[in-house]
Design a protein around this motif. Structure first.
Motif, PDB file in Angstrom:
ATOM      1  N   GLN A  14       0.830  -1.193   0.000  1.00  0.00           N
ATOM      2  CA  GLN A  14       0.000   0.000   0.000  1.00  0.00           C
ATOM      3  C   GLN A  14       0.870   1.251   0.000  1.00  0.00           C
ATOM      4  O   GLN A  14       1.976   1.260   0.553  1.00  0.00           O
ATOM      5  N   ARG A  15       0.361   2.305  -0.617  1.00  0.00           N
ATOM      6  CA  ARG A  15       1.015   3.600  -0.517  1.00  0.00           C
ATOM      7  C   ARG A  15       0.920   4.086   0.925  1.00  0.00           C
ATOM      8  O   ARG A  15      -0.138   3.984   1.553  1.00  0.00           O
ATOM      9  N   GLU A  16       2.005   4.613   1.442  1.00  0.00           N
ATOM     10  CA  GLU A  16       2.025   5.046   2.820  1.00  0.00           C
ATOM     11  C   GLU A  16       2.614   6.447   2.945  1.00  0.00           C
ATOM     12  O   GLU A  16       3.516   6.832   2.207  1.00  0.00           O
ATOM     13  N   LEU A  17       2.091   7.184   3.905  1.00  0.00           N
ATOM     14  CA  LEU A  17       2.650   8.483   4.250  1.00  0.00           C
ATOM     15  C   LEU A  17       3.902   8.270   5.078  1.00  0.00           C
ATOM     16  O   LEU A  17       3.869   7.586   6.102  1.00  0.00           O
ATOM     17  N   VAL A  18       5.008   8.846   4.646  1.00  0.00           N
ATOM     18  CA  VAL A  18       6.248   8.717   5.395  1.00  0.00           C
ATOM     19  C   VAL A  18       6.597   9.972   6.177  1.00  0.00           C
ATOM     20  O   VAL A  18       7.264   9.885   7.213  1.00  0.00           O
ATOM     21  N   ALA A  19       6.168  11.132   5.713  1.00  0.00           N
ATOM     22  CA  ALA A  19       6.457  12.381   6.407  1.00  0.00           C
ATOM     23  C   ALA A  19       5.494  13.450   5.950  1.00  0.00           C
ATOM     24  O   ALA A  19       5.067  13.461   4.795  1.00  0.00           O
ATOM     25  N   GLY A  20       5.148  14.358   6.851  1.00  0.00           N
ATOM     26  CA  GLY A  20       4.289  15.482   6.519  1.00  0.00           C
ATOM     27  C   GLY A  20       4.801  16.752   7.155  1.00  0.00           C
ATOM     28  O   GLY A  20       5.493  16.712   8.172  1.00  0.00           O
ATOM     29  N   ILE A  21       4.451  17.871   6.547  1.00  0.00           N
ATOM     30  CA  ILE A  21       4.870  19.166   7.068  1.00  0.00           C
ATOM     31  C   ILE A  21       3.765  20.180   6.845  1.00  0.00           C
ATOM     32  O   ILE A  21       3.170  20.250   5.768  1.00  0.00           O
ATOM     33  N   SER A  22       3.448  20.950   7.870  1.00  0.00           N
ATOM     34  CA  SER A  22       2.437  21.989   7.771  1.00  0.00           C
ATOM     35  C   SER A  22       2.991  23.190   7.031  1.00  0.00           C
ATOM     36  O   SER A  22       4.186  23.283   6.734  1.00  0.00           O
ATOM     37  N   GLY A  23       2.111  24.139   6.737  1.00  0.00           N
ATOM     38  CA  GLY A  23       2.535  25.342   6.045  1.00  0.00           C
ATOM     39  C   GLY A  23       3.558  26.156   6.800  1.00  0.00           C
ATOM     40  O   GLY A  23       4.328  26.900   6.181  1.00  0.00           O
ATOM     41  N   VAL A  24       3.588  26.008   8.129  1.00  0.00           N
ATOM     42  CA  VAL A  24       4.532  26.767   8.938  1.00  0.00           C
ATOM     43  C   VAL A  24       5.685  25.920   9.451  1.00  0.00           C
ATOM     44  O   VAL A  24       6.491  26.402  10.236  1.00  0.00           O
ATOM     45  N   GLY A  25       5.759  24.658   9.014  1.00  0.00           N
ATOM     46  CA  GLY A  25       6.936  23.866   9.307  1.00  0.00           C
ATOM     47  C   GLY A  25       6.814  22.817  10.392  1.00  0.00           C
ATOM     48  O   GLY A  25       7.817  22.190  10.747  1.00  0.00           O
ATOM     49  N   ASN A  26       5.622  22.593  10.938  1.00  0.00           N
ATOM     50  CA  ASN A  26       5.442  21.500  11.890  1.00  0.00           C
ATOM     51  C   ASN A  26       5.494  20.173  11.147  1.00  0.00           C
ATOM     52  O   ASN A  26       4.901  20.040  10.075  1.00  0.00           O
ATOM     53  N   THR A  27       6.180  19.186  11.711  1.00  0.00           N
ATOM     54  CA  THR A  27       6.449  17.946  11.000  1.00  0.00           C
ATOM     55  C   THR A  27       5.911  16.726  11.728  1.00  0.00           C
ATOM     56  O   THR A  27       5.701  16.742  12.941  1.00  0.00           O
ATOM     57  N   LYS A  28       5.700  15.662  10.966  1.00  0.00           N
ATOM     58  CA  LYS A  28       5.361  14.356  11.508  1.00  0.00           C
ATOM     59  C   LYS A  28       5.996  13.293  10.637  1.00  0.00           C
ATOM     60  O   LYS A  28       6.289  13.530   9.460  1.00  0.00           O
ATOM     61  N   TYR A  29       6.228  12.104  11.224  1.00  0.00           N
ATOM     62  CA  TYR A  29       6.923  11.040  10.528  1.00  0.00           C
ATOM     63  C   TYR A  29       6.293   9.693  10.830  1.00  0.00           C
ATOM     64  O   TYR A  29       5.787   9.455  11.928  1.00  0.00           O
ATOM     65  N   ALA A  30       6.358   8.804   9.848  1.00  0.00           N
ATOM     66  CA  ALA A  30       6.033   7.415  10.106  1.00  0.00           C
ATOM     67  C   ALA A  30       7.081   6.821  11.041  1.00  0.00           C
ATOM     68  O   ALA A  30       8.254   7.208  11.006  1.00  0.00           O
ATOM     69  N   ASP A  31       6.646   5.887  11.877  1.00  0.00           N
ATOM     70  CA  ASP A  31       7.578   5.270  12.816  1.00  0.00           C
ATOM     71  C   ASP A  31       8.778   4.643  12.112  1.00  0.00           C
ATOM     72  O   ASP A  31       9.891   4.635  12.649  1.00  0.00           O
ATOM     73  N   SER A  32       8.563   4.130  10.910  1.00  0.00           N
ATOM     74  CA  SER A  32       9.613   3.434  10.193  1.00  0.00           C
ATOM     75  C   SER A  32      10.745   4.341   9.729  1.00  0.00           C
ATOM     76  O   SER A  32      11.839   3.853   9.439  1.00  0.00           O
ATOM     77  N   VAL A  33      10.497   5.649   9.662  1.00  0.00           N
ATOM     78  CA  VAL A  33      11.513   6.570   9.160  1.00  0.00           C
ATOM     79  C   VAL A  33      11.945   7.611  10.180  1.00  0.00           C
ATOM     80  O   VAL A  33      12.933   8.323   9.944  1.00  0.00           O
ATOM     81  N   ARG A  34      11.239   7.714  11.288  1.00  0.00           N
ATOM     82  CA  ARG A  34      11.565   8.717  12.290  1.00  0.00           C
ATOM     83  C   ARG A  34      13.006   8.558  12.762  1.00  0.00           C
ATOM     84  O   ARG A  34      13.445   7.463  13.090  1.00  0.00           O
ATOM     85  N   GLY A  35      13.727   9.662  12.787  1.00  0.00           N
ATOM     86  CA  GLY A  35      15.121   9.641  13.172  1.00  0.00           C
ATOM     87  C   GLY A  35      16.073   9.462  12.017  1.00  0.00           C
ATOM     88  O   GLY A  35      17.281   9.694  12.174  1.00  0.00           O
TER      89      GLY A  35
END
Length: 113
Positions: A44-65
Motif C-alpha cells: 500500500q502507498r504510505e505516508l512517510v512524512a508530513g509538514i504543515s505550512g509553517v513547518g510542523n512535522t510528523k513522521y512514520a515510525d519506520s523513518v523517524r530519526g
C-alpha cells in the motif's frame, strides 16, 4: 495547472543518503500542508512524512530519526532528506498537497543491500 515535480531519487547502498525535492506550481504553496508518500511493489502507498505550512512535522515510525522533511515556501519546494537508508526504503516516492488530489510523477529510490 497544478504541477508537482519530484526529483533526487536514485540507487544507493544501504546506509547511504539521498535528498528528494518536490517543486510545486499552480497553487498557493504556503497555504498547503505537504506530504511525502511512498509505494513499494505489492504494498500500500504510505505516508512517510508530513509538514504543515509553517513547518510542523510528523513522521512514520519506520523513518523517524532517519528522514527529515522540510520546506522552502519562497521556492515552492518541499524536501525529504533521507539518511541511513535501508533496503526496505526502496519505493517510488511521491509528494502530495494535503486534502487535495495533487500528485507528482514520483521518483524512484532503490537501496541495495
Amino acid at each position: 495547472q497544478v504541477q508537482l515535480v519530484e526529483s533526487g531519487g536514485g540507487l544507493v547502498q544501504a546506509g547511504g543518503s539521498l535528498r528528494l525535492s518536490c517543486a510545486a506550481s499552480g497553487i498557493i504553496f504556503r497555504l498547503f500542508a505537504m506530504g511525502w508518500y511512498r509505494q513499494a511493489p505489492g504494498k500500500q502507498r504510505e505516508l512517510v512524512a508530513g509538514i504543515s505550512g509553517v513547518g510542523n512535522t510528523k513522521y512514520a515510525d519506520s523513518v523517524r530519526g532517519r528522514f527529515t522533511i522540510s520546506r522552502d515556501n519562497a521556492k515552492n519546494t518541499v524536501y525529504l532528506q533521507m539518511s541511513s537508508l535501508k533496503p526496505e526504503d526502496t519505493a517510488v516516492y511521491y509528494c502530495k498537497a494535503e486534502n487535495r488530489d495533487y500528485w507528482g510523477q514520483g521518483t524512484q529510490v532503490t537501496v541495495s543491500s
